[in-house]
Design a protein around this motif. Structure first.
Motif, PDB file in Angstrom:
ATOM      1  N   UNK A   1       0.842  -1.189   0.000  1.00 28.95           N
ATOM      2  CA  UNK A   1       0.000   0.000   0.000  1.00 28.95           C
ATOM      3  C   UNK A   1       0.881   1.244   0.000  1.00 28.95           C
ATOM      4  N   UNK A   2       0.664   2.117  -0.977  1.00 27.06           N
ATOM      5  CA  UNK A   2       1.476   3.318  -1.100  1.00 27.06           C
ATOM      6  C   UNK A   2       0.940   4.397  -0.176  1.00 27.06           C
ATOM      7  N   UNK A   3       1.852   5.141   0.446  1.00 32.55           N
ATOM      8  CA  UNK A   3       1.499   6.171   1.412  1.00 32.55           C
ATOM      9  C   UNK A   3       1.652   7.543   0.753  1.00 32.55           C
ATOM     10  N   UNK A   4       0.585   8.326   0.814  1.00 34.28           N
ATOM     11  CA  UNK A   4       0.585   9.648   0.188  1.00 34.28           C
ATOM     12  C   UNK A   4       0.079  10.666   1.198  1.00 34.28           C
ATOM     13  N   UNK A   5       0.769  11.799   1.269  1.00 33.67           N
ATOM     14  CA  UNK A   5       0.364  12.913   2.114  1.00 33.67           C
ATOM     15  C   UNK A   5      -0.219  14.009   1.234  1.00 33.67           C
ATOM     16  N   UNK A   6      -1.420  14.452   1.571  1.00 31.29           N
ATOM     17  CA  UNK A   6      -2.069  15.570   0.883  1.00 31.29           C
ATOM     18  C   UNK A   6      -2.181  16.721   1.875  1.00 31.29           C
ATOM     19  N   UNK A   7      -1.606  17.859   1.518  1.00 30.01           N
ATOM     20  CA  UNK A   7      -1.634  19.028   2.389  1.00 30.01           C
ATOM     21  C   UNK A   7      -2.632  20.026   1.807  1.00 30.01           C
ATOM     22  N   UNK A   8      -3.712  20.272   2.539  1.00 32.06           N
ATOM     23  CA  UNK A   8      -4.731  21.205   2.071  1.00 32.06           C
ATOM     24  C   UNK A   8      -6.062  20.511   1.870  1.00 32.06           C
ATOM     25  N   UNK A   9      -7.119  21.085   2.444  1.00 34.29           N
ATOM     26  CA  UNK A   9      -8.441  20.449   2.419  1.00 34.29           C
ATOM     27  C   UNK A   9      -9.450  21.306   1.672  1.00 34.29           C
ATOM     28  N   UNK A  10      -9.067  21.735   0.464  1.00 33.48           N
ATOM     29  CA  UNK A  10      -9.985  22.457  -0.406  1.00 33.48           C
ATOM     30  C   UNK A  10     -10.534  21.537  -1.471  1.00 33.48           C
TER      31      UNK A  10
ATOM     32  N   UNK B   1      -3.011   4.567   1.189  1.00 29.15           N
ATOM     33  CA  UNK B   1      -2.994   5.021   2.578  1.00 29.15           C
ATOM     34  C   UNK B   1      -2.768   6.527   2.559  1.00 29.15           C
ATOM     35  N   UNK B   2      -3.798   7.281   2.905  1.00 30.08           N
ATOM     36  CA  UNK B   2      -3.768   8.733   2.737  1.00 30.08           C
ATOM     37  C   UNK B   2      -3.777   9.429   4.086  1.00 30.08           C
ATOM     38  N   UNK B   3      -2.863  10.368   4.236  1.00 30.00           N
ATOM     39  CA  UNK B   3      -2.891  11.306   5.348  1.00 30.00           C
ATOM     40  C   UNK B   3      -3.223  12.678   4.783  1.00 30.00           C
ATOM     41  N   UNK B   4      -4.171  13.339   5.406  1.00 30.38           N
ATOM     42  CA  UNK B   4      -4.599  14.662   4.959  1.00 30.38           C
ATOM     43  C   UNK B   4      -4.303  15.672   6.052  1.00 30.38           C
TER      44      UNK B   4
ATOM     45  N   UNK C   1      -9.459  20.702  -4.495  1.00 32.25           N
ATOM     46  CA  UNK C   1      -8.514  19.770  -5.112  1.00 32.25           C
ATOM     47  C   UNK C   1      -7.958  18.776  -4.103  1.00 32.25           C
ATOM     48  N   UNK C   2      -7.542  19.271  -2.921  1.00 30.03           N
ATOM     49  CA  UNK C   2      -6.934  18.389  -1.934  1.00 30.03           C
ATOM     50  C   UNK C   2      -7.885  17.316  -1.452  1.00 30.03           C
ATOM     51  N   UNK C   3      -9.102  17.701  -1.108  1.00 28.82           N
ATOM     52  CA  UNK C   3     -10.061  16.718  -0.598  1.00 28.82           C
ATOM     53  C   UNK C   3     -10.533  15.776  -1.693  1.00 28.82           C
ATOM     54  N   UNK C   4     -10.802  16.309  -2.878  1.00 29.04           N
ATOM     55  CA  UNK C   4     -11.242  15.437  -3.972  1.00 29.04           C
ATOM     56  C   UNK C   4     -10.172  14.396  -4.292  1.00 29.04           C
ATOM     57  N   UNK C   5      -8.919  14.820  -4.312  1.00 32.79           N
ATOM     58  CA  UNK C   5      -7.814  13.908  -4.601  1.00 32.79           C
ATOM     59  C   UNK C   5      -7.623  12.906  -3.471  1.00 32.79           C
ATOM     60  N   UNK C   6      -7.693  13.367  -2.227  1.00 39.27           N
ATOM     61  CA  UNK C   6      -7.533  12.467  -1.088  1.00 39.27           C
ATOM     62  C   UNK C   6      -8.626  11.405  -1.068  1.00 39.27           C
ATOM     63  N   UNK C   7      -9.863  11.799  -1.300  1.00 38.22           N
ATOM     64  CA  UNK C   7     -10.974  10.850  -1.295  1.00 38.22           C
ATOM     65  C   UNK C   7     -10.890   9.889  -2.476  1.00 38.22           C
ATOM     66  N   UNK C   8     -10.439  10.392  -3.630  1.00 36.89           N
ATOM     67  CA  UNK C   8     -10.275   9.519  -4.787  1.00 36.89           C
ATOM     68  C   UNK C   8      -9.205   8.472  -4.574  1.00 36.89           C
ATOM     69  N   UNK C   9      -8.070   8.880  -4.011  1.00 37.24           N
ATOM     70  CA  UNK C   9      -6.991   7.935  -3.718  1.00 37.24           C
ATOM     71  C   UNK C   9      -7.397   6.962  -2.624  1.00 37.24           C
ATOM     72  N   UNK C  10      -8.098   7.462  -1.625  1.00 37.39           N
ATOM     73  CA  UNK C  10      -8.571   6.606  -0.533  1.00 37.39           C
ATOM     74  C   UNK C  10      -9.466   5.497  -1.080  1.00 37.39           C
ATOM     75  N   UNK C  11     -10.336   5.838  -2.019  1.00 36.84           N
ATOM     76  CA  UNK C  11     -11.246   4.854  -2.600  1.00 36.84           C
ATOM     77  C   UNK C  11     -10.508   3.789  -3.401  1.00 36.84           C
TER      78      UNK C  11
ATOM     79  N   UNK D   1     -14.278   7.180   6.554  1.00 44.51           N
ATOM     80  CA  UNK D   1     -13.786   6.078   5.719  1.00 44.51           C
ATOM     81  C   UNK D   1     -12.399   5.595   6.153  1.00 44.51           C
ATOM     82  N   UNK D   2     -11.925   6.087   7.268  1.00 39.76           N
ATOM     83  CA  UNK D   2     -10.663   5.594   7.818  1.00 39.76           C
ATOM     84  C   UNK D   2      -9.446   6.396   7.475  1.00 39.76           C
ATOM     85  N   UNK D   3      -9.618   7.564   6.858  1.00 40.10           N
ATOM     86  CA  UNK D   3      -8.464   8.391   6.525  1.00 40.10           C
ATOM     87  C   UNK D   3      -7.850   9.028   7.758  1.00 40.10           C
TER      88      UNK D   3
END
Length: 416
Positions: free
Chosen positions: A1-10, A26-29, A12-22, A117-119
């Protein structure tokens, strides 16, 4: 499982984090605010989103408010004359509806879903030193926070950034009680009112924390009569100034606002920023690399309503690039290719069009906008360009292209 950090909850950041999570990543926001702080805070944008951007939300089943938000079916232009009349006034019909959902509603809701969803959510304003540390423990760090210290990681791309200073002052009010435009009863539409040499007033329906509302959005030429909101602290004073400017420059819109009142205490926003394109890759002090997302690297003035649209398209483009990359390293070459893919499909046409609209409109563009009042086909094409800005390249920028296009439309009209 690849680990990705997304900084910013606007957007783009949230849409990308939720898409990767799905997709099982393994996403940290990292967000500088909780969902409740976002929900009860100040408005952040005007966010009219058109069909192709909305489809990216639907693809991820994130369109939670689609049934509640007003369906925007048209986009209208009015041009003010010095005597308070509007010699140009037309409504273009959108092929598919647009919508606006207050980002306090959407971002707070998406943030809750990400956690449910466990993020892993870290509520903390990230610094360069933080990213320097995190870059050693994550496969990829994405920076989607367009303000603050982190922006310094991404140098200005002078070749793609013709403006060094803000080209408009911005003032936003969310209101209840605005009456419908009498010319098109029952039709929800974005209205753009151009006051030459002064600025623009946009009026747009939205869904906010208290239900359906309208956004009154002034874009003023710096130093002009609309550049009047600096130092205005009280929300009521902000709205009163907004309405007074409407009375002076767009009396037909002011006539709708007799019952207008702010939706809540956080319903106003004012500011300014220069449109800029930045280099997409940031290099950290320890040598690690981070990739900028959306308005971190392509920040356009909101005069063309493209901010949230471009952010959604950037998130979708980056998501696709990450998924296609598999388990290979997210190196500098991949980062550049990922940004270039977004730039040439979305960033460049949006930037070209937005920068053109910020400048003094040349005669051939004024002629095109005037012709839209005579030919519905021109009004419709112009309106749908907000969904597909690349279409403007075929008929907008060059005077001869405008002449050829209008001749073609006129010929088709005679043939009918």
């Amino acid at each position: 499982m690849r680990k990705i950090l997304v900084v910013g909850a606007g957007q783009s950041g949230l849409q990308l984090a939720l898409g990767l999570q799905a997709k099982g990543y393994e996403i940290t926001l990292m967000s500088n605010r909780t969902a409740d702080e976002i929900r009860t805070g100040r408005v952040m944008s005007t966010q009219v989103m058109f069909d192709s951007a909305l489809r990216h939300e639907r693809d991820l089943a994130l369109n939670f408010w689609e049934r509640q938000a007003p369906r925007i079916e048209g986009l209208g232009f009015s041009v003010a004359a010095g005597d308070g009349s509007r010699p140009i006034d037309w409504l273009g019909r959108l092929k598919a509806y647009a919508q606006s959902v207050d980002q306090r509603v959407k971002m707070a809701g998406w943030l809750d879903v990400f956690v449910q969803r466990g993020g892993q959510l870290v509520v903390h304003g990230a610094s360069v030193a933080d990213l320097d540390f995190f870059s050693r423990t994550y496969d990829l760090v994405l920076v989607a926070a367009g303000k603050g210290e982190l922006v310094s990681l991404f140098g200005r791309d002078a070749a793609r950034s013709p403006y060094e200073a803000p080209q408009r002052t911005l003032a936003v009010s969310y209101v209840h009680g605005l009456e419908p435009r009498p010319e098109h009863p029952g039709t929800e539409a974005v209205r753009c009112n151009l006051v030459r040499g002064v600025g623009e007033l946009f009026v747009m329906p939205t869904l906010t924390t208290s239900g359906r509302a309208d956004v009154l959005f002034w874009e003023g030429v710096p130093g002009g009569p609309l550049d009047a909101f600096k130092g205005v602290r009280e929300p009521g004073e902000h709205l009163a100034l907004t309405l007074e400017l409407m009375r002076t420059f767009t009396p037909w819109e002011y006539a709708r606002a007799a019952q207008a009142e702010l939706t809540d205490a956080g319903a106003v926003l004012a500011g300014r920023y220069p449109p800029v394109v930045r280099n997409p890759i940031g290099r950290l002090p320890g040598g690690g690399l981070v990739l900028g997302v959306a308005d971190v690297v392509v920040a356009n003035d909101p005069i063309t309503s493209q901010g949230s649209n471009a952010a959604a398209k950037c998130a979708a483009s980056y998501l696709s690039s990450i998924l296609m990359h598999g388990d290979k390293p997210f190196d500098e070459a991949w980062m550049k290719a990922t940004f270039d893919r977004f730039w040439f499909t979305t960033g460049k046409p949006v930037t070209q069009w937005t920068n053109a609209m910020l400048g003094g409109l040349p005669e051939h563009v004024r002629k095109l906008i005037g012709a839209a009042g005579r030919f519905q086909a021109v009004a419709d094409r112009f309106a749908n360009g907000y969904d597909q800005p690349a279409d403007f390249d075929g008929y907008f920028y060059d005077a001869q292209d405008v002449e050829d296009y209008l001749a073609e439309v006129a010929g088709a009209s005679v043939a009918e």
